[in-house]
Design a protein around this motif. Structure first.
Motif, mmCIF file in Angstrom:
data_model
loop_
_atom_site.group_PDB
_atom_site.id
_atom_site.type_symbol
_atom_site.label_atom_id
_atom_site.label_comp_id
_atom_site.label_asym_id
_atom_site.label_seq_id
_atom_site.Cartn_x
_atom_site.Cartn_y
_atom_site.Cartn_z
ATOM 1 N N SER A 35 77.686 -128.385 -29.673
ATOM 2 C CA SER A 35 77.205 -128.481 -28.293
ATOM 3 C C SER A 35 78.293 -128.162 -27.271
ATOM 4 N N ALA A 36 79.552 -128.368 -27.621
ATOM 5 C CA ALA A 36 80.636 -128.052 -26.682
ATOM 6 C C ALA A 36 80.654 -126.560 -26.361
ATOM 7 N N ASP A 37 80.435 -125.716 -27.375
ATOM 8 C CA ASP A 37 80.390 -124.273 -27.148
ATOM 9 C C ASP A 37 79.175 -123.890 -26.309
ATOM 10 N N VAL A 38 78.047 -124.517 -26.599
ATOM 11 C CA VAL A 38 76.821 -124.245 -25.830
ATOM 12 C C VAL A 38 77.027 -124.636 -24.369
ATOM 13 N N LEU A 39 77.642 -125.783 -24.152
ATOM 14 C CA LEU A 39 77.916 -126.243 -22.793
ATOM 15 C C LEU A 39 78.858 -125.287 -22.070
ATOM 16 N N ALA A 40 79.848 -124.775 -22.772
ATOM 17 C CA ALA A 40 80.772 -123.814 -22.162
ATOM 18 C C ALA A 40 80.049 -122.546 -21.731
ATOM 19 N N ARG A 41 79.125 -122.061 -22.548
ATOM 20 C CA ARG A 41 78.362 -120.872 -22.184
ATOM 21 C C ARG A 41 77.432 -121.167 -21.003
ATOM 22 N N ALA A 42 76.874 -122.372 -20.968
ATOM 23 C CA ALA A 42 76.033 -122.764 -19.833
ATOM 24 C C ALA A 42 76.842 -122.764 -18.542
ATOM 25 N N SER A 43 78.086 -123.213 -18.615
ATOM 26 C CA SER A 43 78.963 -123.210 -17.443
ATOM 27 C C SER A 43 79.244 -121.784 -16.981
ATOM 28 N N GLU A 44 79.406 -120.860 -17.934
ATOM 29 C CA GLU A 44 79.601 -119.457 -17.585
ATOM 30 C C GLU A 44 78.358 -118.900 -16.877
ATOM 31 N N ALA A 45 77.192 -119.243 -17.399
ATOM 32 C CA ALA A 45 75.950 -118.789 -16.776
ATOM 33 C C ALA A 45 75.816 -119.357 -15.366
ATOM 34 N N LEU A 46 76.231 -120.595 -15.196
ATOM 35 C CA LEU A 46 76.193 -121.220 -13.878
ATOM 36 C C LEU A 46 77.090 -120.472 -12.902
ATOM 37 N N GLY A 47 78.275 -120.094 -13.345
ATOM 38 C CA GLY A 47 79.176 -119.328 -12.492
ATOM 39 C C GLY A 47 78.575 -117.996 -12.092
ATOM 40 N N TRP A 48 77.914 -117.340 -13.036
ATOM 41 C CA TRP A 48 77.245 -116.062 -12.743
ATOM 42 C C TRP A 48 76.158 -116.266 -11.697
ATOM 43 N N ALA A 49 75.363 -117.306 -11.861
ATOM 44 C CA ALA A 49 74.268 -117.564 -10.922
ATOM 45 C C ALA A 49 74.803 -117.814 -9.517
ATOM 46 N N ILE A 132 59.921 -117.556 -6.756
ATOM 47 C CA ILE A 132 60.555 -117.282 -8.043
ATOM 48 C C ILE A 132 59.517 -116.808 -9.059
ATOM 49 N N ASP A 133 59.780 -115.658 -9.701
ATOM 50 C CA ASP A 133 58.885 -115.189 -10.754
ATOM 51 C C ASP A 133 59.624 -114.860 -12.048
ATOM 52 N N THR A 134 60.937 -115.084 -12.063
ATOM 53 C CA THR A 134 61.767 -114.790 -13.233
ATOM 54 C C THR A 134 62.622 -116.015 -13.553
ATOM 55 N N LEU A 135 62.608 -116.431 -14.823
ATOM 56 C CA LEU A 135 63.372 -117.597 -15.243
ATOM 57 C C LEU A 135 64.333 -117.221 -16.364
ATOM 58 N N ILE A 136 65.562 -117.706 -16.252
ATOM 59 C CA ILE A 136 66.560 -117.577 -17.313
ATOM 60 C C ILE A 136 66.806 -118.981 -17.847
ATOM 61 N N LEU A 137 66.569 -119.181 -19.142
ATOM 62 C CA LEU A 137 66.575 -120.518 -19.721
ATOM 63 C C LEU A 137 67.789 -120.762 -20.607
ATOM 64 N N GLY A 138 68.393 -121.928 -20.434
ATOM 65 C CA GLY A 138 69.420 -122.411 -21.334
ATOM 66 C C GLY A 138 69.245 -123.913 -21.468
ATOM 67 N N GLN A 186 57.683 -113.606 -26.226
ATOM 68 C CA GLN A 186 57.366 -113.999 -24.854
ATOM 69 C C GLN A 186 58.559 -113.893 -23.891
ATOM 70 N N ALA A 187 59.737 -113.617 -24.421
ATOM 71 C CA ALA A 187 60.922 -113.577 -23.567
ATOM 72 C C ALA A 187 61.939 -112.602 -24.113
ATOM 73 N N GLU A 188 62.864 -112.193 -23.258
ATOM 74 C CA GLU A 188 63.980 -111.360 -23.671
ATOM 75 C C GLU A 188 65.105 -112.270 -24.153
ATOM 76 N N MET A 189 65.692 -111.935 -25.295
ATOM 77 C CA MET A 189 66.815 -112.705 -25.821
ATOM 78 C C MET A 189 68.123 -112.060 -25.346
ATOM 79 N N ILE A 190 68.946 -112.836 -24.654
ATOM 80 C CA ILE A 190 70.222 -112.334 -24.160
ATOM 81 C C ILE A 190 71.312 -113.380 -24.423
ATOM 82 N N THR A 191 72.558 -112.992 -24.197
ATOM 83 C CA THR A 191 73.664 -113.938 -24.223
ATOM 84 C C THR A 191 74.286 -113.966 -22.831
ATOM 85 N N THR A 192 75.202 -114.871 -22.624
ATOM 86 C CA THR A 192 75.824 -114.959 -21.304
ATOM 87 C C THR A 192 76.583 -113.689 -20.934
#
Length: 201
Positions: A35-49, A132-138, A186-192
């Motif tokens: 989960s630490a790695d997942v959380l780190a990637r979530a933080s990167e996505a947050l910075g992008w947003a 909002i009509d587009t969602l990016i989920l993590g 139902q969704a596009e699979m992407i990485t950070t």
């Protein structure tokens, strides 16, 4: 983590997009391997947003005493947690992780079931109000909040992306099957790292 197909989509409109970061709470993080790695990637996505003025939505699960009392014994997922106080609102276990800082413009949604759209959350109305009509989920877990939120959002015609490296599950094989075989319908699979390629429409 097993690689997954990347999206061929190349454009989003940031003004119509929201990043949902879901259940990044100590109570959930402790149950997910890596989960630490997942959380780190979530933080990167947050910075992008933040850089691209994408709406940020933090979703967390927490029960008030009234919420806990209303959980019926037949609810296999929540009954035991409610009785034991594992998801009590206002405790460190149900707070957002300290690394995820909430800004004034962000939305914070408290839910009392698995899906971000479940129960009496006002997420649906908030997204509609903002166009909002587009969602990016993590989020955590892949088979929990990510699965249920994706299914609901797909039925409501949102354009969907799943950040496969900002999601995780208690069972890595379940994560693999969902991201490789189920979610792509139902969704596009992407990485950070793919976020940088999503240009303004």
């Amino acid at each position: 983590m097993t690689s997954v197909p990347h999206t061929t989509a190349t454009a989003i409109d940031p003004t119509r997009t929201a990043l949902l970061l879901m259940d990044f709470q100590p109570a959930v993080l402790a149950a997910v391997p890596g989960s630490a790695d997942v959380l780190a990637r979530a933080s990167e996505a947050l910075g992008w947003a933040r850089t691209h003025d994408v709406q940020v939505v933090f979703v967390r699960v927490a029960l008030t005493p009234a919420d806990a009392a209303a959980v019926p014994d037949r609810n296999k997922t929540f009954a035991q947690a409610a009785r034991a106080g594992w998801l009590e609102d206002g405790t460190p276990a149900t707070a957002l992780h300290d690394s995820l800082k909430v800004h004034e413009r962000d939305l914070t949604i408290r839910k009392v079931r698995i899906s971000a759209f479940a129960s009496d959350t006002d997420l649906r109305a908030q997204l509609l109000q903002r166009g909002i009509d587009t969602l990016i989920l993590g989020g955590l877990t892949t088979s929990g909040v990510v699965l249920t939120t994706l299914r609901q959002a797909a039925d409501e015609d949102y354009r969907l992306f799943v950040l496969t490296d900002a999601t995780g599950d208690t069972d890595p094989e379940v994560h693999r099957v969902l991201t490789e075989k189920v979610f792509p319908h139902q969704a596009e699979m992407i990485t950070t790292t793919d976020l940088a390629n999503l240009s303004s429409a």
